[in-house]
Write a protein that holds these residues in place. Structure first.
Motif, short mmCIF file in Angstrom:
data_model
loop_
_atom_site.label_atom_id
_atom_site.label_comp_id
_atom_site.label_asym_id
_atom_site.label_seq_id
_atom_site.Cartn_x
_atom_site.Cartn_y
_atom_site.Cartn_z
N ALA A 119 0.83 -1.21 0.00
CA ALA A 119 0.00 0.00 0.00
C ALA A 119 0.87 1.25 0.00
O ALA A 119 0.54 2.26 -0.66
CB ALA A 119 -0.93 -0.01 1.21
N MET A 120 1.99 1.22 0.74
CA MET A 120 2.91 2.36 0.74
C MET A 120 3.50 2.59 -0.65
O MET A 120 3.63 3.73 -1.10
CB MET A 120 4.02 2.13 1.77
N GLU A 121 3.87 1.51 -1.31
CA GLU A 121 4.43 1.61 -2.66
C GLU A 121 3.40 2.28 -3.58
O GLU A 121 3.74 3.15 -4.39
CB GLU A 121 4.79 0.24 -3.21
N ALA A 123 1.04 4.29 -2.73
CA ALA A 123 0.71 5.64 -2.29
C ALA A 123 1.92 6.57 -2.26
O ALA A 123 1.86 7.64 -1.64
CB ALA A 123 0.07 5.59 -0.90
N ARG A 124 2.97 6.22 -2.93
CA ARG A 124 4.23 6.99 -2.83
C ARG A 124 4.06 8.45 -3.22
O ARG A 124 4.81 9.32 -2.74
CB ARG A 124 5.32 6.35 -3.69
N ASP A 125 3.10 8.76 -4.09
CA ASP A 125 2.89 10.14 -4.53
C ASP A 125 1.74 10.83 -3.81
O ASP A 125 1.40 11.97 -4.13
CB ASP A 125 2.63 10.18 -6.04
N ALA A 126 1.14 10.15 -2.85
CA ALA A 126 0.02 10.72 -2.08
C ALA A 126 0.50 10.90 -0.64
O ALA A 126 0.45 9.97 0.16
CB ALA A 126 -1.19 9.81 -2.14
N ARG A 127 0.97 12.11 -0.32
CA ARG A 127 1.66 12.33 0.95
C ARG A 127 0.83 11.93 2.16
O ARG A 127 1.31 11.28 3.08
CB ARG A 127 2.07 13.80 1.05
N ASP A 128 -0.44 12.31 2.19
CA ASP A 128 -1.29 12.03 3.35
C ASP A 128 -1.41 10.53 3.56
O ASP A 128 -1.20 10.01 4.67
CB ASP A 128 -2.67 12.66 3.14
N ALA A 129 -1.74 9.79 2.50
CA ALA A 129 -1.91 8.34 2.61
C ALA A 129 -0.58 7.67 2.94
O ALA A 129 -0.52 6.75 3.77
CB ALA A 129 -2.48 7.78 1.31
N TYR A 130 0.49 8.12 2.29
CA TYR A 130 1.79 7.49 2.53
C TYR A 130 2.23 7.63 3.99
O TYR A 130 2.67 6.65 4.60
CB TYR A 130 2.86 8.10 1.61
N GLN A 136 1.61 3.31 10.43
CA GLN A 136 1.05 2.00 10.76
C GLN A 136 2.13 0.91 10.71
O GLN A 136 2.16 0.02 11.57
CB GLN A 136 -0.09 1.66 9.80
N ALA A 137 3.01 0.98 9.73
CA ALA A 137 4.07 -0.02 9.60
C ALA A 137 5.01 0.03 10.79
O ALA A 137 5.37 -1.00 11.38
CB ALA A 137 4.83 0.19 8.29
N SER A 178 13.14 5.74 1.43
CA SER A 178 12.46 5.17 2.60
C SER A 178 11.76 3.87 2.25
O SER A 178 11.78 2.91 3.03
CB SER A 178 11.45 6.20 3.15
N LEU A 179 11.13 3.83 1.09
CA LEU A 179 10.47 2.60 0.65
C LEU A 179 11.46 1.45 0.54
O LEU A 179 11.17 0.32 0.95
CB LEU A 179 9.78 2.83 -0.69
N ALA A 180 12.63 1.73 0.00
CA ALA A 180 13.65 0.69 -0.14
C ALA A 180 14.11 0.21 1.23
O ALA A 180 14.33 -1.00 1.45
CB ALA A 180 14.83 1.22 -0.95
N GLU A 181 14.24 1.14 2.17
CA GLU A 181 14.65 0.76 3.53
C GLU A 181 13.59 -0.11 4.19
O GLU A 181 13.91 -1.09 4.87
CB GLU A 181 14.92 2.03 4.35
#
Length: 227
Positions: A119-121, A123-130, A136-137, A178-181
């Motif tokens: 879901a994070m991947e 939402a990467r361009d949607a700051r609020d959702a990301y 949560q993670a 951050s996603l890669a981490e």
């Protein structure tokens, strides 16, 4: 026997305005140090001046707004001196929890973390959702350590760092980094690699801290060089 009716409290206009303005500040959609002009806020928040003024007082009490006599309020600036110790605490707590989680996470929790990563991947361009999914993670990993006392200490620091973490995400390329981490941390947890999960989480938080400080110092230097 009489029925007990649940009473639902309706937020006041000031509370609603404060919630909307808080979200804008925490997401850095209104930048640290930016003036909060009341007529602009009336239009942006869709309420009259009185709720806006009450909202500003509420957020001043939370440290998000700085009130000034006979002048517009300001979004409180981020202070590296106060934030770095909190990041150090977060790194210590989250890396400790990541190590424990690698040993204690239930398969269902790993599956949930995997879904959050996907879901994070997306939402990467949607700051609020990301940012919401990111929180949560982190909280899931801490909860999976099965250490309530540590989780309680973590939550106190985590909430205070929310705006700073979001500010660091505004650094160029940080979301992809951050996603890669997070992918690497998830892989370590799935492999039950406690030492790897600890190390990766500590680096992840330290990187956020470093980017925050660098960005704040860069902006301070730029402001100081303005004619």
């Amino acid at each position: 026997m009489g029925e007990t009716l649940a009473v639902r409290t309706v937020p006041s206009l000031a509370e609603k305005a404060a919630a909307d303005l808080r979200r804008l500040i925490l997401l850095n959609l209104i930048a640290p140090g930016e003036a909060l002009n009341e007529p602009d806020l009336v239009q942006r928040l869709g309420v009259s001046r009185t709720p806006v003024r009450e909202a500003l007082k509420l957020l001043a009490g939370e440290g998000l707004v700085t009130l000034r006599r006979n002048r517009s309020a300001l979004v409180t600036r981020l202070d590296p001196a106060g934030l770095v110790p909190l990041f150090e605490l977060e790194a210590a707590l989250e890396s400790y929890c990541a190590g424990l989680a690698a040993e204690r996470m239930a398969p269902a929790e790993i599956a949930r973390l995997d879904r959050l990563q996907a879901a994070m991947e997306a939402a990467r361009d949607a700051r609020d959702a990301y940012t919401r999914l990111n929180r949560q993670a982190h909280r899931l990993i801490v909860a999976a350590a099965r250490s309530p006392a540590v989780a309680e200490a973590h939550e106190r620091a985590f909430v205070r760092l929310e705006r700073a973490r979001n500010f660091a995400l505004g650094s160029g390329g940080r979301v992809d980094e951050s996603l890669a981490e997070h992918r690497a941390i998830l892989a370590a947890l799935r492999a039950r690699d406690a030492e790897g999960a600890r190390t990766l989480m500590a680096r992840h938080v330290a990187r956020t801290q470093a980017l925050l400080v660098a960005r704040l110092l860069g902006e301070a230097t730029a402001e100081g060089s303005d004619p």
